[in-house]
Scaffold this motif. Structure first.
Motif, short mmCIF file in Angstrom:
data_model
loop_
_atom_site.label_atom_id
_atom_site.label_comp_id
_atom_site.label_asym_id
_atom_site.label_seq_id
_atom_site.Cartn_x
_atom_site.Cartn_y
_atom_site.Cartn_z
N ARG A 271 -0.44 -18.13 -4.35
CA ARG A 271 0.32 -17.28 -3.44
C ARG A 271 -0.36 -15.93 -3.33
NH1 ARG A 271 2.11 -21.52 -2.77
NH2 ARG A 271 4.27 -22.23 -2.69
N SER A 272 -0.05 -15.21 -2.25
CA SER A 272 -0.61 -13.88 -2.08
C SER A 272 -0.19 -12.99 -3.25
CB SER A 272 -0.12 -13.25 -0.77
OG SER A 272 -0.57 -13.99 0.34
N LEU A 273 -1.02 -11.98 -3.52
CA LEU A 273 -0.67 -11.00 -4.53
C LEU A 273 0.66 -10.32 -4.19
CD1 LEU A 273 -3.96 -9.00 -5.27
CD2 LEU A 273 -2.65 -10.34 -6.93
N SER A 274 1.32 -9.82 -5.23
CA SER A 274 2.54 -9.04 -4.98
C SER A 274 2.21 -7.80 -4.16
CB SER A 274 3.19 -8.65 -6.30
OG SER A 274 2.28 -7.91 -7.10
N THR A 275 0.95 -7.37 -4.22
CA THR A 275 0.49 -6.24 -3.40
C THR A 275 -0.30 -6.71 -2.18
OG1 THR A 275 -1.41 -6.06 -4.88
CG2 THR A 275 0.45 -4.57 -5.29
N GLY A 276 -0.22 -8.01 -1.88
CA GLY A 276 -0.82 -8.54 -0.67
C GLY A 276 -0.01 -8.11 0.54
N LEU A 277 -0.28 -8.73 1.70
CA LEU A 277 0.34 -8.27 2.94
C LEU A 277 1.86 -8.28 2.87
CD1 LEU A 277 0.24 -7.35 5.85
CD2 LEU A 277 0.00 -9.75 6.53
N LEU A 278 2.45 -9.41 2.44
CA LEU A 278 3.91 -9.51 2.46
C LEU A 278 4.54 -8.51 1.51
CD1 LEU A 278 4.32 -13.40 2.57
CD2 LEU A 278 4.04 -11.79 4.45
N GLY A 279 4.02 -8.42 0.30
CA GLY A 279 4.56 -7.47 -0.66
C GLY A 279 4.37 -6.03 -0.22
N TRP A 280 3.23 -5.77 0.38
CA TRP A 280 2.96 -4.40 0.85
C TRP A 280 3.90 -4.00 1.97
CZ3 TRP A 280 0.57 -2.66 5.57
CH2 TRP A 280 0.33 -1.27 5.59
N LEU A 281 4.16 -4.94 2.88
CA LEU A 281 5.08 -4.64 3.98
C LEU A 281 6.47 -4.30 3.46
CD1 LEU A 281 4.03 -7.37 6.57
CD2 LEU A 281 3.66 -4.90 6.77
N ASP A 282 6.93 -5.03 2.45
CA ASP A 282 8.23 -4.71 1.84
C ASP A 282 8.21 -3.31 1.24
OD1 ASP A 282 9.49 -7.09 2.49
OD2 ASP A 282 8.89 -8.09 0.63
N THR A 283 7.13 -3.02 0.52
CA THR A 283 7.01 -1.72 -0.13
C THR A 283 6.93 -0.60 0.90
OG1 THR A 283 5.87 -2.70 -2.04
CG2 THR A 283 5.58 -0.32 -1.70
N LEU A 284 6.15 -0.82 1.95
CA LEU A 284 5.97 0.18 2.98
C LEU A 284 7.31 0.53 3.64
CD1 LEU A 284 3.63 1.71 4.52
CD2 LEU A 284 3.80 -0.10 6.23
N ARG A 285 8.06 -0.50 3.98
CA ARG A 285 9.34 -0.26 4.63
C ARG A 285 10.31 0.46 3.70
NH1 ARG A 285 11.19 -1.81 9.20
NH2 ARG A 285 9.49 -3.28 9.52
N ALA A 286 10.31 0.05 2.43
CA ALA A 286 11.20 0.70 1.47
C ALA A 286 10.83 2.17 1.28
CB ALA A 286 11.13 -0.04 0.13
N GLU A 287 9.53 2.46 1.22
CA GLU A 287 9.10 3.85 1.04
C GLU A 287 9.47 4.70 2.26
OE1 GLU A 287 5.22 3.44 -1.90
OE2 GLU A 287 4.95 3.17 0.27
N HIS A 288 9.30 4.11 3.45
CA HIS A 288 9.62 4.86 4.66
C HIS A 288 11.13 5.10 4.76
CE1 HIS A 288 9.09 6.60 8.54
NE2 HIS A 288 9.71 5.62 9.19
N GLU A 289 11.91 4.06 4.45
CA GLU A 289 13.36 4.21 4.48
C GLU A 289 13.83 5.17 3.41
OE1 GLU A 289 14.74 0.21 4.16
OE2 GLU A 289 14.39 -0.25 6.30
N GLY A 290 13.03 5.32 2.36
CA GLY A 290 13.37 6.26 1.30
C GLY A 290 12.99 7.69 1.61
N GLY A 291 12.41 7.92 2.77
CA GLY A 291 12.13 9.28 3.20
C GLY A 291 10.67 9.66 3.29
N THR A 292 9.74 8.77 2.92
CA THR A 292 8.32 9.10 3.01
C THR A 292 7.88 9.02 4.47
OG1 THR A 292 7.96 8.13 0.83
CG2 THR A 292 6.00 8.57 2.15
N SER A 293 7.26 10.06 4.97
CA SER A 293 6.86 10.10 6.37
C SER A 293 5.69 9.16 6.65
CB SER A 293 6.46 11.52 6.77
OG SER A 293 5.24 11.89 6.14
#
Length: 329
Positions: A271-293
């Motif tokens: 499977r893709s890494l936890s930091t692969g595309l799918l995991g990164w997209l989850d992280t990116l959205r969470a960071e943006h929703e958390g207030g990171t510009s």
């Protein structure tokens, strides 16, 4: 256009690094079939044992188009021609200029003159084999020759790949008249890479005067570098150990190399890494929703802000995508 049935054939032969032992069987056969052999004088010397009794046309380093024109003329006269390149004919070799000459003459693939490209090991393959496994991960090749390419174009490419952490093979790094290009390349790389980044310089791979030097990015300017050299610059993970230059593929990101290859916590084999595309997209959205510009995310990940923005704007259903990935397994 001459369309006689007796029209010949152009064989663009990659002879590899220069040692007959590393030439493919098809390359040997093509030279044996040829009535005419055309090439740069040094390359002709490398196949001297294979061309006895044939018509030989020797050209200088700067006469690539003349070689292609001579090959076409001989083929139009009904002869089989071996137009040789060191390495691979399609990698900084004669395939490109030959097709340019052919198309300029009105040639098409339906023309009686046949064209065959016979691949060979390029310099980056042969040099890598001599120094270890430096190309196991993403890499690219850049020629420092500005005889036909504007320097700003070369400099932009150097800067881009240095920033992107590619392993890089530098072709045509230096000549008697072109001495500053390698200095400028080093300067650009040092903007993005550690000074102790491993560098291997291979001169005349598999030839009589073969020479290999291991150095670092900040010291590479002190090494003997010339037109017969290929410079391999490692990425941020490349290391040299026991005289071998190795770029890890990334297995240690997923597997415990000390524990029989067991998967690390949060990772799954196949499977893709936890930091692969799918995991990164989850992280990116969470960071943006958390207030990171978006601008801060762009700096954090060293990616264009418009790419981050369009990625966040794209509809994203993690569960559906993960389900699709599972069904493909």
């Amino acid at each position: 256009m001459n369309t006689e049935a007796s029209a010949g054939k152009i064989m663009l032969v990659g002879i590899g690094p220069g040692s007959v032992d590393h030439m493919t069987q098809r390359a040997r056969d093509a030279i044996a079939e040829a009535e005419v052999v055309i090439g740069y004088v040094t390359y002709i010397k490398l196949v001297a044992d294979l061309i006895e009794g044939k018509e030989i046309i020797r050209k200088s380093m700067t006469e690539e188009l003349d070689r292609a024109v001579s090959a076409l003329e001989a083929a139009r006269a009904g002869k089989k021609v071996a137009l040789i390149s060191s390495g691979d004919a399609g990698v900084y070799g004669m395939a490109g200029p030959t097709y340019e000459v052919l198309f300029q003459s009105g040639w098409t693939p339906d023309d009686p003159v046949q064209v065959e490209i016979i691949p060979g090991a390029s310099a980056l393959n042969s040099c890598a084999a001599l120094v270890g496994a430096p190309l196991t991960h993403d890499f690219c090749a850049i020629s420092l020759s500005d005889l036909l390419t504007p320097w700003p174009t070369i400099a932009r490419r150097l800067d881009a790949v240095a920033m992107a952490d590619f392993v890089v093979a530098l072709y045509n790094p230096k000549s008697g008249r072109r001495t500053r290009q390698i200095v400028e390349a080093q300067r650009l790389f040092l903007r993005h890479r550690r000074p102790d980044t491993p560098v291997a310089i291979v001169k005349s791979a598999y030839r009589r005067r073969e020479n290999i030097v291991f150095t670092t990015l900040d010291s590479m300017g002190d090494a003997d570098i010339g037109m017969l050299s290929t410079v391999l610059i490692g990425n941020s993970n490349t290391f040299v150990r026991d005289g071998l230059m190795v770029t890890p593929r990334g297995y240690a990101n997923k597997y415990d190399m000390q524990d029989g290859g067991a998967t690390r916590e949060g990772e799954r084999a196949g499977r893709s890494l936890s930091t692969g595309l799918l995991g990164w997209l989850d992280t990116l959205r969470a960071e943006h929703e958390g207030g990171t510009s978006i601008e801060a995310l762009a700096v954090q990940y060293r990616l264009p802000a418009d790419y981050i923005r369009s990625t966040l704007d794209e509809p994203w259903e993690a569960e559906a995508t993960n389900a699709a990935e599972e069904s493909e397994a």
